[in-house]
Design an enzyme around this catalytic site. Structure first.
Site, mmCIF file in Angstrom:
data_model
loop_
_atom_site.group_PDB
_atom_site.id
_atom_site.type_symbol
_atom_site.label_atom_id
_atom_site.label_comp_id
_atom_site.label_asym_id
_atom_site.label_seq_id
_atom_site.Cartn_x
_atom_site.Cartn_y
_atom_site.Cartn_z
ATOM 1 N N SER A 52 19.288 24.068 8.018
ATOM 2 C CA SER A 52 18.139 22.748 7.769
ATOM 3 C C SER A 52 16.958 24.103 8.270
ATOM 4 C CB SER A 52 17.703 22.455 9.497
ATOM 5 O OG SER A 52 17.787 23.981 10.205
ATOM 6 N N HIS A 64 -5.383 -17.685 3.637
ATOM 7 C CA HIS A 64 -5.009 -18.070 2.899
ATOM 8 C C HIS A 64 -4.913 -17.891 1.426
ATOM 9 C CE1 HIS A 64 -2.920 -21.043 5.816
ATOM 10 N NE2 HIS A 64 -3.801 -21.194 6.173
ATOM 11 N N LYS A 68 -10.198 0.548 -18.404
ATOM 12 C CA LYS A 68 -9.714 0.166 -16.933
ATOM 13 C C LYS A 68 -10.238 1.480 -16.393
ATOM 14 C CE LYS A 68 -6.784 -1.837 -15.742
ATOM 15 N NZ LYS A 68 -5.324 -1.985 -15.897
ATOM 16 N N SER A 85 -6.717 4.070 -17.736
ATOM 17 C CA SER A 85 -5.500 3.782 -18.394
ATOM 18 C C SER A 85 -5.300 4.452 -19.950
ATOM 19 C CB SER A 85 -5.424 2.057 -18.848
ATOM 20 O OG SER A 85 -4.326 2.087 -20.017
ATOM 21 N N TYR A 139 23.815 16.311 22.365
ATOM 22 C CA TYR A 139 23.677 16.655 21.034
ATOM 23 C C TYR A 139 24.910 16.282 20.151
ATOM 24 C CZ TYR A 139 21.992 18.863 16.911
ATOM 25 O OH TYR A 139 21.521 19.135 15.753
ATOM 26 N N LYS A 179 14.470 16.038 11.647
ATOM 27 C CA LYS A 179 13.283 16.161 11.126
ATOM 28 C C LYS A 179 12.696 15.487 10.153
ATOM 29 C CE LYS A 179 15.874 20.322 13.131
ATOM 30 N NZ LYS A 179 16.241 19.417 13.871
ATOM 31 N N ASN A 238 -8.756 1.825 -12.379
ATOM 32 C CA ASN A 238 -7.472 1.228 -11.328
ATOM 33 C C ASN A 238 -7.825 1.999 -10.181
ATOM 34 O OD1 ASN A 238 -5.961 0.196 -13.625
ATOM 35 N ND2 ASN A 238 -4.943 1.978 -14.087
ATOM 36 N N GLU A 260 -3.490 1.898 -3.715
ATOM 37 C CA GLU A 260 -2.104 1.117 -4.728
ATOM 38 C C GLU A 260 -0.921 2.174 -3.768
ATOM 39 O OE1 GLU A 260 -2.124 0.855 -8.824
ATOM 40 O OE2 GLU A 260 -3.467 -0.655 -8.387
#
Length: 467
Positions: A30, A164, A291, A285, A325, A333, A293, A298
């Protein structure tokens, strides 16, 4: 290295005569990700050496050497000079191996007396997560401060409130911003409530049955700044509820982030035009030059799914693990580290987006239509003694009449109003004022100016922890 030496050099190698399959070593290790806990491991080990000194397992000179060597190890990690060896399984074995190289095995080999990697890793994770929680709290507070400041300064802007995704009633832009701030304020409260449950000391529990050296766990607690001590050694080494809770907290916080991002994505579209994102948080774009964006928003929306997925995945790993354990717990982790990284970045990006976006109050107000004041018409009649259920029906008929006449409800003639109810008089026209409509909603929690000021004041107290 002779056959079998690779295995024998591991902390647990004395029991084994055969060598470890290299694939199994890679599958088992790890260090590639838990090395980020190097400082927490050093901190825990220094405190443990002091407990060994008090228990007379090491003398003052040996404890001083252990502490000196561990600080060298920490410096090597920090400066990028630590050399990882092939048989370093995890941060604990790597640090102990290097410590013995610096100060010698005769002293370095005493550090692990009465300690297991089971209580060591649980302690390291809690130390690391307490530090990261403080940082995340700071990022969340910074975001909230920006949101509250914008709400205070931009109180004049009025826009449609939606249910709505349909225009409902006029509200202030500040009220919308503060609605999202309220969700984050609750996240802040929850994060603060989490800290005492993270701050429970496992160290001194050893593998599962406690240590036989009467190590002073209160000394360890005080040295490491924990709030309490794990009362049951079997539970202490296996407890990962603090990881689950943190992942759950992060998932809910990111859901709040996603919902805010969705609002701003919609409001930044050409169809709405209520806000414009800064170039610093937008992209273009590859084919359409016009464009702009909202990629930052997002990504914030998308990261919520990633964080939730890590939480759900770890809970499935945890659900069937028997007492104390088991190696399954090593799966704690990577989800935790990834979620901490994701939400830390998300909070900082969100702060930048909110701080730099531009609002367009004229477009917001233009989007408000007079039919959004239909409830105000009902309220007008209520104040003239008409029962609300009846006023709701009358107001609905007014909306229907305006649709039939293909005009705004405010353009209905006085004769048309009185045909709906004799309670209507010329002062009905006073209803058709968006500012007045918003100001009438002056109960606690409403969008009136006085209530925005109250929300700002309350939010600032909650951010500082004074409320």
């Amino acid at each position: 290295m002779a056959e079998g030496d690779f295995t024998k050099r591991k902390l647990w190698g004395g029991r084994f005569t055969g060598s470890t399959d290299p694939l199994m070593h890679a599958f088992n290790q790890s260090l590639s990700y838990d090395k980020r806990m190097y400082a927490a491991d050093v901190k825990g080990s220094i405190a443990f050496s002091k407990a060994l000194l008090k228990a007379q397992i090491v003398d003052e000179r040996e404890q001083a050497e252990i502490e000196r060597g561990l600080k060298v190890v920490e410096t090597e990690w920090r400066d990028g000079k630590f050399i990882i060896q092939a048989d370093d399984e995890d941060i604990h074995t790597a640090n102990e191996r290097r410590l013995s190289e610096i100060i010698g095995k005769d002293i370095g080999g005493k550090l692990h007396t009465g300690r297991s990697r089971n209580d060591q890793v649980a302690t390291d994770m809690r130390i690391w997560l307490m530090d990261e929680t403080d940082k995340v709290e700071g990022y969340l507070k910074n975001l909230l401060q920006v949101m509250v400041s914008r709400a205070e300064k931009e109180v004049d802007a009025i826009l449609p409130g939606y249910t709505h995704l349909q225009r409902a009633q006029p509200v202030r832009w500040s009220h919308l911003v503060l609605s999202h701030a309220q969700a984050f304020l609750t996240d802040l409260s929850r994060l603060r409530e989490l800290r005492p449950r993270i701050s429970v000391l496992p160290l001194g529990s050893a593998a599962l049955a406690g240590n036989p050296y009467s190590l002073d766990r209160e000394l360890l607690r005080a040295e490491l700044g924990f709030a309490s001590i794990g009362e049951n050694s079997m539970h202490a080494v296996a407890d990962r509820d603090f990881v689950v809770e943190w992942l759950q907290w992060a998932s809910l916080c990111m859901i709040h982030m996603s919902r805010m991002a969705e609002d701003l994505i919609i409001y930044s579209s050409g169809e709405f035009g209520f806000v414009t994102l800064s170039d610093a948080y937008s992209t273009g774009s590859s084919i359409m030059p016009q464009k702009k964006n909202p990629d930052s928003l997002e990504l914030l929306r998308g990261k919520s799914g990633r964080v939730f997925g890590q939480m759900a995945g770890f809970m499935m790993s945890l659900k069937g693990v028997p007492s104390t354990y088991n190696k399954d717990l090593q799966e704690d982790k990577e989800p935790l580290f990834d979620c901490v990284d994701s939400i830390s970045a998300a909070l900082q990006i969100a702060e930048g987006v909110i701080a730099t976006l531009t609002i367009h109050p004229d477009k917001m107000l233009k989007a408000c239509t007079m039919d959004m004041l239909a409830t105000d018409i009902a309220d007008y009649l209520v104040r003239k003694g008409v029962p609300f259920r009846e006023t709701h029906h009358i107001s609905g008929r007014a909306v229907a009449l305006a649709e039939q006449k293909q005009c705004q409800i405010s353009d209905l003639s006085m004769d048309q109003w009185t045909s709906l109810s004799p309670k209507f008089t010329q002062d009905v026209m006073d209803v058709f004022n968006f500012e007045a409509s918003v100001e009438k909603r002056n109960a606690i929690g409403g969008p009136a100016r006085a209530m925005i000021a109250r929300q700002v004041q309350v939010a600032r107290k909650r951010i500082t922890g004074s409320a």
